[in-house]
Scaffold this motif. Structure first.
Motif, PDB file in Angstrom:
ATOM      1  N   ALA A  33     -36.792  30.889 -11.980  1.00  0.00           N
ATOM      2  CA  ALA A  33     -37.164  30.639 -10.588  1.00  0.00           C
ATOM      3  C   ALA A  33     -35.898  30.351  -9.804  1.00  0.00           C
ATOM      4  N   LEU A  34     -35.874  30.808  -8.565  1.00  0.00           N
ATOM      5  CA  LEU A  34     -34.781  30.493  -7.643  1.00  0.00           C
ATOM      6  C   LEU A  34     -35.279  29.435  -6.678  1.00  0.00           C
ATOM      7  N   THR A  35     -34.619  28.301  -6.645  1.00  0.00           N
ATOM      8  CA  THR A  35     -35.087  27.213  -5.795  1.00  0.00           C
ATOM      9  C   THR A  35     -34.624  27.396  -4.351  1.00  0.00           C
ATOM     10  N   GLU A  36     -35.164  26.557  -3.498  1.00  0.00           N
ATOM     11  CA  GLU A  36     -34.637  26.446  -2.144  1.00  0.00           C
ATOM     12  C   GLU A  36     -33.207  25.910  -2.212  1.00  0.00           C
ATOM     13  N   PRO A  37     -32.413  26.062  -1.154  1.00  0.00           N
ATOM     14  CA  PRO A  37     -31.097  25.414  -1.139  1.00  0.00           C
ATOM     15  C   PRO A  37     -31.252  23.906  -1.321  1.00  0.00           C
ATOM     16  N   LEU A  38     -30.268  23.295  -1.965  1.00  0.00           N
ATOM     17  CA  LEU A  38     -30.331  21.865  -2.283  1.00  0.00           C
ATOM     18  C   LEU A  38     -29.152  21.121  -1.676  1.00  0.00           C
ATOM     19  N   TYR A  39     -29.388  19.833  -1.404  1.00  0.00           N
ATOM     20  CA  TYR A  39     -28.294  18.929  -1.045  1.00  0.00           C
ATOM     21  C   TYR A  39     -28.647  17.555  -1.590  1.00  0.00           C
ATOM     22  N   ILE A  40     -27.806  17.047  -2.499  1.00  0.00           N
ATOM     23  CA  ILE A  40     -28.064  15.747  -3.107  1.00  0.00           C
ATOM     24  C   ILE A  40     -27.507  14.656  -2.195  1.00  0.00           C
ATOM     25  N   GLY A  41     -28.383  13.774  -1.722  1.00  0.00           N
ATOM     26  CA  GLY A  41     -27.978  12.724  -0.793  1.00  0.00           C
ATOM     27  C   GLY A  41     -28.401  13.057   0.625  1.00  0.00           C
ATOM     28  N   GLU A  42     -27.994  12.215   1.554  1.00  0.00           N
ATOM     29  CA  GLU A  42     -28.283  12.457   2.968  1.00  0.00           C
ATOM     30  C   GLU A  42     -27.120  13.244   3.561  1.00  0.00           C
ATOM     31  N   PRO A  43     -27.363  14.464   4.011  1.00  0.00           N
ATOM     32  CA  PRO A  43     -26.245  15.340   4.382  1.00  0.00           C
ATOM     33  C   PRO A  43     -25.451  14.895   5.600  1.00  0.00           C
ATOM     34  N   GLY A  44     -26.093  14.385   6.616  1.00  0.00           N
ATOM     35  CA  GLY A  44     -25.375  14.029   7.834  1.00  0.00           C
ATOM     36  C   GLY A  44     -24.912  15.230   8.633  1.00  0.00           C
TER      37      GLY A  44
END
Length: 301
Positions: free
Chosen positions: A232-243
């Motif tokens: 499976a290909l996930t949605e784009p990710l960002y760990i933490g609060e990106p700001g």
């Protein structure tokens, strides 16, 4: 994860990648290797027509050269072609290249294959675009023979016929995993019947359960019970609060929140996920890779 820099399609490349190069690839690969990622993936296009260049760009590194380069600077992460358009090349040539890669990397190759979608690319190489599905079907059979344990592989088919020709080095793996990419009905059926795994092409979450059920149904009806990897290909990710604006579709937040979201793929029947991180620089990407490996991946077991 798919590697940055090696393909600059407007669909997924980050702005910083346009000015990046080999050193950025190497450092990203090393970071993924350290973080415990299962594989690194590289795309495949030989040439892009002018009409598609604004969207796709013409930057597409060769997957064999790219993965071989990164094999030398990593220790354990697997090396995936996602996906090799094997109908553009004779299977003996493809087998020679990827068998050598598997040999040099100590058996870390996963051969992902697909039919291709750019008519001009096929025309320039003298291959019938309309026959790409049939060519891929036979190419898979031919590659099974050419990447098998025999030094003198045998294949007799309509498009490809070879016997009595030796190829060494042989792959290190007794059986190179062959994953089939694509989400069309024909691609899903091909993956189910001919592949060791399936690589979807952008199926959103709400489509995946039906696709996975179809894979299982086809394999059951054909009496196929060997291990099979569902991707499976996930949605784009960002760990933490990106700001910063990471986009509406991006899954972001605390590691436990990201993990909670990603566990849904396992519940659907996926065995592995290919992730992509939003980033503004190589440093930020490597930080995201490290955070995922240390704080998200352990929560997915």
């Amino acid at each position: 994860m798919q590697l940055p820099v090696q393909a600059l399609s407007a669909l997924f490349a980050e702005p910083w990648e346009a000015g990046a190069g080999p050193e950025d690839l190497v450092e990203t690969a090393r970071a993924a290797d350290r973080a415990g990622f299962d594989y690194l993936a590289s795309c495949d296009h030989v040439a892009i027509p002018r009409r598609l260049a604004p969207a796709m760009s013409t930057v597409w590194y060769d997957p064999v050269a790219t993965l071989s380069h990164l094999a030398a600077v990593t220790a354990r992460v697997r090396l995936l072609s996602h996906v090799a358009i094997v109908g553009l090349r004779h299977p003996l040539l493809t087998a020679k290249q990827y068998a050598t890669l598997d040999h040099l990397s100590g058996g870390r190759l996963v051969l992902g294959v697909g039919a291709g979608h750019v008519p001009e690319e096929f025309a320039a190489l003298g291959v019938d675009f309309g026959q790409r599905g049939a060519l891929l079907d036979e190419a898979i059979d031919a590659l099974r023979a050419a990447l098998g344990p025999e030094e003198f592989p045998v294949h007799h088919g309509k498009a490809y016929d070879f016997e009595g020709l030796g190829q060494r080095p042989r792959p290190t793996q007794p059986r190179v995993p062959l994953w089939v990419g694509g989400s069309s009905p024909a691609a899903v059926r091909r993956a189910a019947l001919k592949g060791d795994g399936w690589l979807p092409q952008g199926d959103p979450r709400d489509r995946l359960p039906a696709q996975i059920a179809r894979l299982r149904q086809i394999r059951a009806e054909a009496g196929l019970h060997a291990p099979f990897t569902v991707g499976a290909l996930t949605e784009p990710l960002y760990i933490g609060e990106p700001g910063w604006d990471v986009g509406r579709r991006t899954v972001s937040g605390r590691p436990e929140e990201v993990a909670d979201s990603l566990r849904a793929y396992g519940a659907m029947g996926a065995h592995q996920i290919q992730v992509r991180f939003r980033s503004r620089s190589r440093t930020e990407l490597i930080d995201q890779i490290a955070a995922f490996g240390a704080e998200v991946a352990p929560r997915l077991d």
